[in-house]
Motif scaffolding. Structure first.
Motif, PDB file in Angstrom:
ATOM      1  N   THR A 243      34.162  42.506  32.163  1.00 19.76           N
ATOM      2  CA  THR A 243      33.480  41.178  32.174  1.00 19.76           C
ATOM      3  C   THR A 243      31.889  41.292  31.713  1.00 19.76           C
ATOM      4  OG1 THR A 243      34.705  40.944  34.120  1.00 19.76           O
ATOM      5  CG2 THR A 243      32.818  39.541  34.044  1.00 19.76           C
TER       6      THR A 243
ATOM      7  N   TYR B 158      29.607  34.884  35.160  1.00 20.47           N
ATOM      8  CA  TYR B 158      30.396  35.639  34.784  1.00 20.47           C
ATOM      9  C   TYR B 158      31.305  35.026  33.694  1.00 20.47           C
ATOM     10  CZ  TYR B 158      28.947  37.778  39.196  1.00 20.47           C
ATOM     11  OH  TYR B 158      28.348  38.392  40.465  1.00 20.47           O
TER      12      TYR B 158
ATOM     13  N   ASN C 241      34.484  35.986  30.506  1.00 20.06           N
ATOM     14  CA  ASN C 241      35.460  37.026  29.678  1.00 20.06           C
ATOM     15  C   ASN C 241      34.857  36.955  28.507  1.00 20.06           C
ATOM     16  OD1 ASN C 241      36.567  34.873  28.540  1.00 20.06           O
ATOM     17  ND2 ASN C 241      38.597  35.030  29.263  1.00 20.06           N
TER      18      ASN C 241
ATOM     19  N   ILE D  58      34.665  32.988  34.743  1.00 19.10           N
ATOM     20  CA  ILE D  58      35.292  33.747  35.871  1.00 19.10           C
ATOM     21  C   ILE D  58      34.671  33.261  37.263  1.00 19.10           C
ATOM     22  CG2 ILE D  58      35.987  36.006  36.685  1.00 19.10           C
ATOM     23  CD1 ILE D  58      35.712  37.105  33.816  1.00 19.10           C
ATOM     24  N   THR D  59      35.512  32.932  37.851  1.00 18.21           N
ATOM     25  CA  THR D  59      35.146  32.383  39.178  1.00 18.21           C
ATOM     26  C   THR D  59      34.836  33.664  40.351  1.00 18.21           C
ATOM     27  OG1 THR D  59      37.333  31.992  39.991  1.00 18.21           O
ATOM     28  CG2 THR D  59      35.995  30.167  39.086  1.00 18.21           C
ATOM     29  N   ASN D  60      35.348  34.881  40.073  1.00 13.63           N
ATOM     30  CA  ASN D  60      35.380  35.946  40.990  1.00 13.63           C
ATOM     31  C   ASN D  60      34.018  36.464  40.973  1.00 13.63           C
ATOM     32  OD1 ASN D  60      35.530  38.188  42.512  1.00 13.63           O
ATOM     33  ND2 ASN D  60      36.972  39.299  41.072  1.00 13.63           N
ATOM     34  N   LYS D  61      33.312  36.228  41.904  1.00 14.99           N
ATOM     35  CA  LYS D  61      31.728  36.561  42.371  1.00 14.99           C
ATOM     36  C   LYS D  61      31.647  37.945  42.762  1.00 14.99           C
ATOM     37  CE  LYS D  61      30.814  32.128  40.839  1.00 14.99           C
ATOM     38  NZ  LYS D  61      30.326  32.209  39.445  1.00 14.99           N
ATOM     39  N   GLU D  62      32.845  38.967  43.084  1.00 15.63           N
ATOM     40  CA  GLU D  62      32.771  40.202  43.331  1.00 15.63           C
ATOM     41  C   GLU D  62      32.542  41.160  42.452  1.00 15.63           C
ATOM     42  OE1 GLU D  62      32.337  40.710  46.669  1.00 15.63           O
ATOM     43  OE2 GLU D  62      32.364  38.366  46.942  1.00 15.63           O
ATOM     44  N   ILE D  63      32.474  40.819  41.103  1.00 19.84           N
ATOM     45  CA  ILE D  63      32.581  41.897  40.204  1.00 19.84           C
ATOM     46  C   ILE D  63      31.149  42.404  39.990  1.00 19.84           C
ATOM     47  CG2 ILE D  63      32.534  41.936  37.444  1.00 19.84           C
ATOM     48  CD1 ILE D  63      34.573  39.310  37.594  1.00 19.84           C
ATOM     49  N   LYS D  64      30.980  43.583  39.914  1.00 22.03           N
ATOM     50  CA  LYS D  64      29.748  44.340  39.688  1.00 22.03           C
ATOM     51  C   LYS D  64      29.847  44.932  38.566  1.00 22.03           C
ATOM     52  CE  LYS D  64      30.455  46.118  44.666  1.00 22.03           C
ATOM     53  NZ  LYS D  64      30.592  47.339  45.478  1.00 22.03           N
TER      54      LYS D  64
ATOM     55  N   ASN E  28      35.708  45.995  34.249  1.00 16.24           N
ATOM     56  CA  ASN E  28      37.027  45.338  33.498  1.00 16.24           C
ATOM     57  C   ASN E  28      36.524  44.534  32.272  1.00 16.24           C
ATOM     58  OD1 ASN E  28      38.839  46.313  35.173  1.00 16.24           O
ATOM     59  ND2 ASN E  28      38.464  44.503  36.630  1.00 16.24           N
TER      60      ASN E  28
END
Length: 200
Positions: A93, A106, A108, A114-120, A91
């Motif tokens: 990132t 992470y 934008n 960005i706090t979502n640590k699951e982004i690959k 997306n």
């Protein structure tokens, strides 16, 4: 020969002065969101919209340009003053891996964390930029694009930005010139002193 030594030593002094002046000037001039000179580019990525995201190690900033090479924004990630690796995540990132921290960062496109640590890392991380090339080294970095058999410079900075930046080899070159030719003069004086003592 003495004149040449003086000229080269003078060049060394000027390079060192230039280095420190450029550091101070950029500290005063730079503001968040404004374009800064590129130096020690750590890498770049290209997203699906053609935006070019460049990581600068010397100034510890990320700079974003649109597909036409126009500056969009710039911001400073939390890299703790060290080198870092730059990747494109899902997306769009921006993923940063600092060398001085085990934490993966992470952001934008606007530099918001960005706090979502699951982004690959995106599967198209490299495919988007396969037609782009970083050239010019540390002194005049620019990004070119291969398009329809032609090479087009997409991101390049103006003369003022190139003059203001601090490519740190200048400091090393200046110091080398001062030390080398200073040592040469010292050795010459020692030999002259020894010669006078021998004659006595």
């Amino acid at each position: 020969m003495k004149l040449i030594f003086k000229i080269l030593k003078g060049i060394g002094v000027l390079l060192i002065i230039y280095q420190f002046v450029s550091w101070m000037a950029m500290g005063i001039i730079y503001k968040e969101g404004k374009e800064q000179p590129m130096s020690d580019v750590q890498g770049f990525v290209v997203d699906d919209k053609g935006n070019i995201i460049i990581g600068d190690g010397f100034y510890q900033i990320i700079q974003v340009y649109d597909k036409e090479g126009r500056f969009v924004t710039g911001w400073q990630p939390k890299t703790y003053g060290g080198s870092f690796q730059l990747f494109l995540g899902e997306n769009g990132t921006i993923i940063i891996e600092p060398s001085r921290s085990a934490e993966t960062l992470y952001y934008n496109l606007n530099g918001v964390a960005i706090t979502n640590k699951e982004i690959k890392i995106a599967t198209n991380n490299l495919s988007n930029q396969k037609h782009y090339t970083l050239k010019g080294g540390m002194f005049f970095p620019k990004i070119s694009k291969e398009e329809n058999g032609h090479t087009k410079v997409v991101v390049a900075q103006n003369l003022l930005q190139n003059l203001l930046k601090a490519p740190f080899p200048f400091l090393g070159i200046g110091a080398f010139l001062l030390l080398f030719f200073g040592a040469q003069e010292t050795m010459k004086k020692i030999k002259e002193f020894e010669k006078k003592n021998t004659e006595k």
